[in-house]
Design a protein around this motif. Structure first.
Motif, PDB file in Angstrom:
ATOM      1  N   MET A  43      57.574-103.223  41.259  1.00  0.00           N
ATOM      2  CA  MET A  43      56.930-103.048  39.720  1.00  0.00           C
ATOM      3  C   MET A  43      55.618-103.943  39.741  1.00  0.00           C
ATOM      4  N   ALA A  44      54.680-103.268  39.443  1.00  0.00           N
ATOM      5  CA  ALA A  44      53.431-104.265  39.218  1.00  0.00           C
ATOM      6  C   ALA A  44      53.004-104.208  37.934  1.00  0.00           C
ATOM      7  N   LYS A  45      51.869-105.065  37.824  1.00  0.00           N
ATOM      8  CA  LYS A  45      51.257-104.945  36.465  1.00  0.00           C
ATOM      9  C   LYS A  45      49.834-104.489  36.497  1.00  0.00           C
ATOM     10  N   TYR A  46      49.213-103.639  35.740  1.00  0.00           N
ATOM     11  CA  TYR A  46      48.070-102.929  35.709  1.00  0.00           C
ATOM     12  C   TYR A  46      47.184-103.278  34.595  1.00  0.00           C
ATOM     13  N   LEU A  47      46.108-103.238  34.685  1.00  0.00           N
ATOM     14  CA  LEU A  47      45.001-103.242  33.500  1.00  0.00           C
ATOM     15  C   LEU A  47      44.299-101.722  33.315  1.00  0.00           C
ATOM     16  N   VAL A  48      44.661-101.156  32.285  1.00  0.00           N
ATOM     17  CA  VAL A  48      43.802 -99.813  32.158  1.00  0.00           C
ATOM     18  C   VAL A  48      42.912-100.012  30.981  1.00  0.00           C
ATOM     19  N   THR A  49      41.501 -99.884  31.441  1.00  0.00           N
ATOM     20  CA  THR A  49      40.308 -99.903  30.560  1.00  0.00           C
ATOM     21  C   THR A  49      40.407 -98.564  29.976  1.00  0.00           C
ATOM     22  N   GLY A  50      40.027 -98.635  28.615  1.00  0.00           N
ATOM     23  CA  GLY A  50      39.982 -97.434  27.972  1.00  0.00           C
ATOM     24  C   GLY A  50      41.219 -96.815  28.053  1.00  0.00           C
ATOM     25  N   GLY A  51      42.283 -97.468  28.224  1.00  0.00           N
ATOM     26  CA  GLY A  51      43.905 -96.705  28.197  1.00  0.00           C
ATOM     27  C   GLY A  51      44.001 -96.143  27.147  1.00  0.00           C
ATOM     28  N   ALA A  52      43.576 -96.274  25.699  1.00  0.00           N
ATOM     29  CA  ALA A  52      43.680 -95.693  24.474  1.00  0.00           C
ATOM     30  C   ALA A  52      43.305 -94.167  24.772  1.00  0.00           C
ATOM     31  N   GLY A  53      42.519 -93.906  25.491  1.00  0.00           N
ATOM     32  CA  GLY A  53      41.694 -92.550  25.429  1.00  0.00           C
ATOM     33  C   GLY A  53      42.636 -91.426  26.038  1.00  0.00           C
ATOM     34  N   PHE A  54      41.737 -90.280  26.045  1.00  0.00           N
ATOM     35  CA  PHE A  54      42.686 -88.971  26.494  1.00  0.00           C
ATOM     36  C   PHE A  54      43.277 -89.282  28.030  1.00  0.00           C
ATOM     37  N   ILE A  55      42.440 -89.690  29.042  1.00  0.00           N
ATOM     38  CA  ILE A  55      43.029 -89.511  30.448  1.00  0.00           C
ATOM     39  C   ILE A  55      43.873 -90.804  30.575  1.00  0.00           C
ATOM     40  N   GLY A  56      43.322 -91.955  30.018  1.00  0.00           N
ATOM     41  CA  GLY A  56      43.933 -93.336  30.092  1.00  0.00           C
ATOM     42  C   GLY A  56      45.226 -93.345  29.527  1.00  0.00           C
ATOM     43  N   SER A  57      45.529 -92.650  28.459  1.00  0.00           N
ATOM     44  CA  SER A  57      46.966 -92.773  27.919  1.00  0.00           C
ATOM     45  C   SER A  57      47.712 -91.875  28.503  1.00  0.00           C
ATOM     46  N   HIS A  58      47.322 -91.005  29.166  1.00  0.00           N
ATOM     47  CA  HIS A  58      48.495 -90.318  30.111  1.00  0.00           C
ATOM     48  C   HIS A  58      48.780 -91.357  31.493  1.00  0.00           C
TER      49      HIS A  58
ATOM     50  N   CYS B 273      48.859 -94.605  31.248  1.00  0.00           N
ATOM     51  CA  CYS B 273      49.718 -95.559  30.909  1.00  0.00           C
ATOM     52  C   CYS B 273      51.178 -94.947  30.758  1.00  0.00           C
ATOM     53  N   ASP B 274      51.319 -93.857  30.266  1.00  0.00           N
ATOM     54  CA  ASP B 274      52.553 -93.035  30.205  1.00  0.00           C
ATOM     55  C   ASP B 274      53.118 -93.026  31.678  1.00  0.00           C
ATOM     56  N   ALA B 275      52.570 -92.650  32.634  1.00  0.00           N
ATOM     57  CA  ALA B 275      53.055 -92.455  33.942  1.00  0.00           C
ATOM     58  C   ALA B 275      53.059 -93.949  34.765  1.00  0.00           C
ATOM     59  N   LEU B 276      52.592 -94.698  34.299  1.00  0.00           N
ATOM     60  CA  LEU B 276      52.788 -95.959  35.014  1.00  0.00           C
ATOM     61  C   LEU B 276      54.017 -96.856  34.316  1.00  0.00           C
ATOM     62  N   ILE B 277      54.294 -96.523  32.908  1.00  0.00           N
ATOM     63  CA  ILE B 277      55.456 -97.024  32.399  1.00  0.00           C
ATOM     64  C   ILE B 277      56.704 -96.486  32.807  1.00  0.00           C
ATOM     65  N   ALA B 278      56.327 -95.123  33.129  1.00  0.00           N
ATOM     66  CA  ALA B 278      57.578 -94.191  33.358  1.00  0.00           C
ATOM     67  C   ALA B 278      58.014 -94.626  34.944  1.00  0.00           C
ATOM     68  N   ARG B 279      57.272 -95.220  35.647  1.00  0.00           N
ATOM     69  CA  ARG B 279      57.683 -95.684  37.059  1.00  0.00           C
ATOM     70  C   ARG B 279      58.003 -97.177  37.114  1.00  0.00           C
ATOM     71  N   GLY B 280      57.780 -97.755  35.887  1.00  0.00           N
ATOM     72  CA  GLY B 280      58.570 -98.995  35.899  1.00  0.00           C
ATOM     73  C   GLY B 280      57.356-100.114  36.037  1.00  0.00           C
ATOM     74  N   ASP B 281      56.074 -99.735  35.931  1.00  0.00           N
ATOM     75  CA  ASP B 281      55.092-100.729  35.879  1.00  0.00           C
ATOM     76  C   ASP B 281      54.720-101.443  34.399  1.00  0.00           C
ATOM     77  N   GLU B 282      54.313-102.387  34.563  1.00  0.00           N
ATOM     78  CA  GLU B 282      53.790-103.041  33.363  1.00  0.00           C
ATOM     79  C   GLU B 282      52.304-102.710  33.254  1.00  0.00           C
ATOM     80  N   VAL B 283      51.798-102.486  31.804  1.00  0.00           N
ATOM     81  CA  VAL B 283      50.553-101.928  31.774  1.00  0.00           C
ATOM     82  C   VAL B 283      49.952-102.648  30.233  1.00  0.00           C
ATOM     83  N   ARG B 284      48.815-103.030  30.804  1.00  0.00           N
ATOM     84  CA  ARG B 284      47.995-103.738  29.763  1.00  0.00           C
ATOM     85  C   ARG B 284      46.713-102.937  29.438  1.00  0.00           C
ATOM     86  N   VAL B 285      46.280-102.734  28.244  1.00  0.00           N
ATOM     87  CA  VAL B 285      45.063-101.879  27.789  1.00  0.00           C
ATOM     88  C   VAL B 285      43.977-102.688  27.281  1.00  0.00           C
ATOM     89  N   LEU B 286      42.773-102.514  27.630  1.00  0.00           N
ATOM     90  CA  LEU B 286      41.483-103.146  27.307  1.00  0.00           C
ATOM     91  C   LEU B 286      40.963-101.975  26.582  1.00  0.00           C
TER      92      LEU B 286
END
Ligand SMILES: NC(=O)c1ccc[n+]([C@@H]2O[C@H](COP(=O)([O-])OP(=O)(O)OC[C@H]3O[C@@H](n4cnc5c(N)ncnc54)[C@H](O)[C@@H]3O)[C@@H](O)[C@H]2O)c1
Length: 315
Positions: free
Chosen positions: A1-16, A18-31
């Motif tokens: 399990m890793a922790k990732y920052l996704v900038t622009g994560g609330a947008g079209f590509i970023g939100s998908h 984020c979903d995939a990272l969470i589904a594989r058990g990673d932690e996700v932070r969005v700016l």
């Protein structure tokens, strides 16, 4: 399990992503500053920071204790980049440098969104990563700038970086209300409201469309292999589709026959854009898997569901 920052994560590509990272058990932070992104796009597990990539403090804080950053935040509108040259530059290039700068201390890898717009008027078919970059817009020039600064970050500061040149990405959650949105979300929206489909020129202009779920797989594969060689990859399907074919396939999957309205060609429209996906296939072992028909079908059914939900909520 890793922790990732996704900038622009609330947008079209970023939100998908984020979903995939969470589904594989990673932690996700969005700016994200929510300029085009939406909080509702994000799952409850995501740690959300409302902030701007041009803000040094916000980026530094968002970068604490992360194993890597997917830098997707940008003003994704080519038209806006020509109108507000300096303003978009600050977000699209200075914002990227802020992220690279934040990586200097711990050397976390940065996988960032570049664009096929860096090829500009290079008419090679298909376009390979080694082909000449020749941007025609401030947006394309800034994306090329991101690639150059990422290379400097790798060479000078040993930061692993990987640039992803997205071609025409489509899929659920792409906002059709934006005048700058992708042609597929606009066609889908108009078709669902029984409106005609506007095509500028003869409809023979072609693009390389790639489904957002495939793009997410490219991004994750790139993060898993990021190193200081500062590689650049096309993120494309390698399939050329012209706008007439696109309208026809959309009609087939949605069961609605479109009325096409042909309008005068727009100045500066690129006639054909097609990427060569071989490098990503060879080095990242990833390739587009979702056919245009299948991807359009998912896009249309998501659009129908969200439109129904919105009209129910308004009742
Ligand atoms: N969609 C495509 O076909 C395509 C093609 C080539 C490149 N790209 C690139 O992919 C990335 C994602 O694009 P998208 O299609 O998901 O667009 P999008 O507009 O849906 O996503 C961009 C996100 O960045 C956020 N953002 C914008 N400015 C910001 C700032 N200053 N600080 C923090 N957040 C900010 C927005 O609120 C949004 O959530 C962008 O870098 C874009 O340039 C997209």
């Amino acid at each position: 399990m890793a922790k990732y920052l996704v900038t622009g994560g609330a947008g079209f590509i970023g939100s998908h992503l984020c979903d995939a990272l969470i589904a594989r058990g990673d932690e996700v932070r969005v700016l994200d500053n929510l300029s085009t992104g939406r909080r509702e796009n994000l799952a409850s597990e995501v740690e959300f920071i409302l902030g701007d990539v041009t803000d040094e403090d916000a980026v530094q804080k968002a970068s604490i204790d992360i194993d890597g950053c997917f830098h997707l935040a940008a003003i994704a509108s080519v038209a806006q980049s020509t109108e507000d040259w300096v303003g978009t530059h600050e977000v699209n290039l200075t914002g990227a440098i802020r992220v690279l700068d934040a990586a200097r201390a711990t050397k976390f890898p940065v996988v960032y969104a570049s664009s096929a717009a860096v090829y500009g008027d290079n008419a090679s078919m298909p376009l390979c990563e080694s082909d000449r970059a020749s941007p025609l817009t401030p947006y394309g020039a800034d994306k090329l700038g991101c690639e150059l600064h990422a290379r400097v970050a790798s060479v000078l500061h040993n930061i692993p970086t990987t640039g992803m040149r997205f071609f025409n990405v489509y899929g659920p959650r792409q906002d059709p209300r934006s005048p700058y949105s992708g042609v597929i979300s606009i066609f889908t929206d108009r078709l669902s409201r029984c409106l005609n489909i506007p095509i500028f020129g003869d409809g023979q202009q072609s693009r390389d469309f790639i489904f957002v779920g495939d793009v997410v797989r490219f991004l994750i594969a790139a993060m898993d292999r990021a190193d200081t060689r500062a590689a650049i990859y096309n993120v494309c399907s390698g399939q050329s589709t012209n706008l007439r074919q696109l309208a026809q396939t959309l009609a087939t999957v949605s069961g609605v026959t479109p009325q096409i309205e042909y309008l005068p060609a727009r100045q500066g429209d690129i006639r054909a854009s097609l990427g060569d996906p071989a490098r990503a296939a060879k080095i990242l072992n990833v390739r587009a898997e979702v056919s245009l028909g299948e991807g359009l079908s998912q896009t249309v059914s998501h659009h129908v569901t969200t439109t129904l939900d919105t009209s129910k909520a308004a009742e």
